[in-house]
Design a protein around this motif. Structure first.
Motif, PDB file in Angstrom:
ATOM      1  N   ALA A 123       0.803  -1.242   0.064  1.00 34.19           N
ATOM      2  CA  ALA A 123      -0.158  -0.006  -0.039  1.00 34.19           C
ATOM      3  C   ALA A 123       0.778   1.312  -0.071  1.00 34.19           C
ATOM      4  O   ALA A 123       0.436   2.241  -0.767  1.00 34.19           O
ATOM      5  N   GLU A 124       1.857   1.231   0.850  1.00 33.70           N
ATOM      6  CA  GLU A 124       2.791   2.453   0.541  1.00 33.70           C
ATOM      7  C   GLU A 124       3.585   2.850  -0.487  1.00 33.70           C
ATOM      8  O   GLU A 124       3.699   3.865  -0.937  1.00 33.70           O
ATOM      9  N   HIS A 125       4.036   1.732  -1.169  1.00 32.30           N
ATOM     10  CA  HIS A 125       4.443   1.827  -2.609  1.00 32.30           C
ATOM     11  C   HIS A 125       3.556   2.198  -3.371  1.00 32.30           C
ATOM     12  O   HIS A 125       3.735   3.042  -4.357  1.00 32.30           O
ATOM     13  N   LEU A 126       2.235   1.570  -3.396  1.00 38.82           N
ATOM     14  CA  LEU A 126       1.308   1.931  -4.371  1.00 38.82           C
ATOM     15  C   LEU A 126       0.914   3.409  -4.293  1.00 38.82           C
ATOM     16  O   LEU A 126       0.571   4.330  -5.200  1.00 38.82           O
ATOM     17  N   ARG A 127       0.793   4.005  -2.971  1.00 38.81           N
ATOM     18  CA  ARG A 127       0.609   5.484  -2.766  1.00 38.81           C
ATOM     19  C   ARG A 127       1.579   6.448  -3.670  1.00 38.81           C
ATOM     20  O   ARG A 127       1.022   7.182  -4.092  1.00 38.81           O
ATOM     21  N   GLY A 128       2.511   5.904  -3.728  1.00 43.89           N
ATOM     22  CA  GLY A 128       3.453   6.676  -4.578  1.00 43.89           C
ATOM     23  C   GLY A 128       3.256   6.820  -5.882  1.00 43.89           C
ATOM     24  O   GLY A 128       3.066   7.730  -6.565  1.00 43.89           O
ATOM     25  N   ALA A 129       2.959   5.502  -6.701  1.00 39.97           N
ATOM     26  CA  ALA A 129       2.380   5.605  -8.051  1.00 39.97           C
ATOM     27  C   ALA A 129       1.011   6.331  -8.166  1.00 39.97           C
ATOM     28  O   ALA A 129       0.982   7.083  -9.264  1.00 39.97           O
ATOM     29  N   LEU A 130       0.252   6.326  -7.131  1.00 42.94           N
ATOM     30  CA  LEU A 130      -1.196   6.876  -7.335  1.00 42.94           C
ATOM     31  C   LEU A 130      -0.878   8.547  -7.544  1.00 42.94           C
ATOM     32  O   LEU A 130      -1.464   9.176  -8.233  1.00 42.94           O
ATOM     33  N   SER A 131      -0.059   8.805  -6.354  1.00 45.87           N
ATOM     34  CA  SER A 131       0.185  10.352  -6.168  1.00 45.87           C
ATOM     35  C   SER A 131       0.739  10.822  -7.846  1.00 45.87           C
ATOM     36  O   SER A 131       0.328  11.742  -8.091  1.00 45.87           O
ATOM     37  N   GLU A 132       1.774   9.988  -8.300  1.00 49.06           N
ATOM     38  CA  GLU A 132       2.200  10.379  -9.654  1.00 49.06           C
ATOM     39  C   GLU A 132       0.966  10.696 -10.867  1.00 49.06           C
ATOM     40  O   GLU A 132       1.007  11.464 -11.764  1.00 49.06           O
ATOM     41  N   LEU A 133       0.049   9.697 -10.857  1.00 47.37           N
ATOM     42  CA  LEU A 133      -1.314   9.702 -11.522  1.00 47.37           C
ATOM     43  C   LEU A 133      -1.980  10.632 -11.219  1.00 47.37           C
ATOM     44  O   LEU A 133      -3.224  10.787 -11.745  1.00 47.37           O
ATOM     45  N   GLN A 134      -1.802  11.554 -10.213  1.00 49.10           N
ATOM     46  CA  GLN A 134      -2.714  12.533  -9.821  1.00 49.10           C
ATOM     47  C   GLN A 134      -3.914  11.991  -9.046  1.00 49.10           C
ATOM     48  O   GLN A 134      -5.176  12.836  -9.374  1.00 49.10           O
ATOM     49  N   LEU A 135      -3.897  10.947  -8.499  1.00 56.58           N
ATOM     50  CA  LEU A 135      -5.189  10.242  -7.855  1.00 56.58           C
ATOM     51  C   LEU A 135      -4.991  10.541  -6.250  1.00 56.58           C
ATOM     52  O   LEU A 135      -3.946  10.321  -5.618  1.00 56.58           O
ATOM     53  N   ALA A 136      -5.785  11.127  -5.858  1.00 58.54           N
ATOM     54  CA  ALA A 136      -5.982  11.403  -4.290  1.00 58.54           C
ATOM     55  C   ALA A 136      -6.131  10.269  -3.442  1.00 58.54           C
ATOM     56  O   ALA A 136      -7.535  10.085  -3.717  1.00 58.54           O
ATOM     57  N   HIS A 137      -5.384   9.741  -2.579  1.00 61.63           N
ATOM     58  CA  HIS A 137      -5.662   8.776  -1.923  1.00 61.63           C
ATOM     59  C   HIS A 137      -5.967   8.760  -0.468  1.00 61.63           C
ATOM     60  O   HIS A 137      -5.417   9.546   0.190  1.00 61.63           O
ATOM     61  N   VAL A 138      -7.236   8.315  -0.121  1.00 58.69           N
ATOM     62  CA  VAL A 138      -7.452   8.625   1.033  1.00 58.69           C
ATOM     63  C   VAL A 138      -6.357   7.902   2.307  1.00 58.69           C
ATOM     64  O   VAL A 138      -6.051   6.797   2.108  1.00 58.69           O
ATOM     65  N   ARG A 139      -6.626   8.200   3.622  1.00 61.08           N
ATOM     66  CA  ARG A 139      -5.889   7.669   4.476  1.00 61.08           C
ATOM     67  C   ARG A 139      -6.198   6.586   4.892  1.00 61.08           C
ATOM     68  O   ARG A 139      -5.449   5.411   5.200  1.00 61.08           O
ATOM     69  N   ASN A 140      -7.367   6.121   5.398  1.00 61.98           N
ATOM     70  CA  ASN A 140      -8.025   5.047   5.713  1.00 61.98           C
ATOM     71  C   ASN A 140      -7.649   3.747   4.581  1.00 61.98           C
ATOM     72  O   ASN A 140      -7.954   4.158   3.455  1.00 61.98           O
ATOM     73  N   GLN A 141      -7.198   2.690   5.160  1.00 61.94           N
ATOM     74  CA  GLN A 141      -7.019   1.680   4.123  1.00 61.94           C
ATOM     75  C   GLN A 141      -7.504   0.196   4.998  1.00 61.94           C
ATOM     76  O   GLN A 141      -7.584   0.346   6.110  1.00 61.94           O
ATOM     77  N   VAL A 142      -7.664  -0.613   4.106  1.00 63.66           N
ATOM     78  CA  VAL A 142      -8.159  -1.791   4.392  1.00 63.66           C
ATOM     79  C   VAL A 142      -6.802  -2.925   4.419  1.00 63.66           C
ATOM     80  O   VAL A 142      -6.096  -3.020   3.342  1.00 63.66           O
ATOM     81  N   MET A 143      -6.412  -3.597   5.375  1.00 65.53           N
ATOM     82  CA  MET A 143      -5.286  -4.524   5.532  1.00 65.53           C
ATOM     83  C   MET A 143      -5.759  -5.786   5.841  1.00 65.53           C
ATOM     84  O   MET A 143      -6.153  -5.847   6.810  1.00 65.53           O
TER      85      MET A 143
END
Length: 192
Positions: A123-143
């Protein structure tokens, strides 16, 4: 009402990713604040990134990319279901994200992850890719843990505690998906 895609993150034979994605979709069936649909990246037969131009140009040469682009562009937000693989997001999901760019811009995302440590590193690595795609990712996540949420590491049976984290994540995601519709209306097109 925003449309949110639940995007699978694996294409491996025998994958458990679909079970997690389908469970996610089933849990959200009663919500009336958004519509939810499953998008299985496996159905697009995306090879290792094979487009000759950067995704931001939207100069797609291949039919699989064009079909994936049309499908992904339909949505206002996304829930990415990612496995953890080698301490990172699954390679199939990272590859699929690499095919597109503009289709994701100024939209919202949530993450459902699983792995030995709940998929936290994925999830942490995915957040970096999502940010580059200008996708705003919410803080809460499911693990979900491979040790407590999967019987014999293959049959998805989420614990009540971990399953209970889905609603709070979606409660954050839906308003963001609604809000970013206004942002997209105000966004300046590339090259303008």
């Amino acid at each position: 009402m925003p449309r949110i895609a639940i995007v699978t993150g694996s294409t491996r034979p025998g994958r458990v990713n679909n079970a997690v994605a389908e469970w996610t979709l089933a849990q959200l069936a009663g919500r009336t604040d958004a519509s939810f649909d499953l998008v299985d990246i496996n159905t697009f037969d995306l090879p290792l990134l094979d487009e000759p131009f950067p995704a931001a140009y939207q100069n797609y040469q291949n039919e699989h990319t064009k079909a994936f682009s049309v499908r992904i562009a339909e949505f206002d937000g996304y829930i990415f279901v990612t496995n953890e693989y080698n301490h990172s997001a699954g390679p199939a999901l990272v590859n699929a994200l690499s095919f597109l760019n503009v289709e994701f811009n100024n939209k919202a995302a949530g993450i459902v992850s699983y792995g030995s440590m709940g998929g936290a590193r994925a999830a942490e690595h995915l957040r970096g890719a999502l940010s580059e795609l200008q996708l705003a990712h919410v803080r809460n996540q499911v693990m979900f843990s491979l040790f407590t949420d999967f019987e014999n590491f293959t049959e998805f049976k989420p614990t009540e505690q971990n399953a209970g984290t889905l609603a709070p994540m979606v409660d954050q995601l839906v308003p963001w998906a609604k809000g970013f519709a206004a942002v997209r209306k105000e966004a300046v097109p590339a090259g303008a």
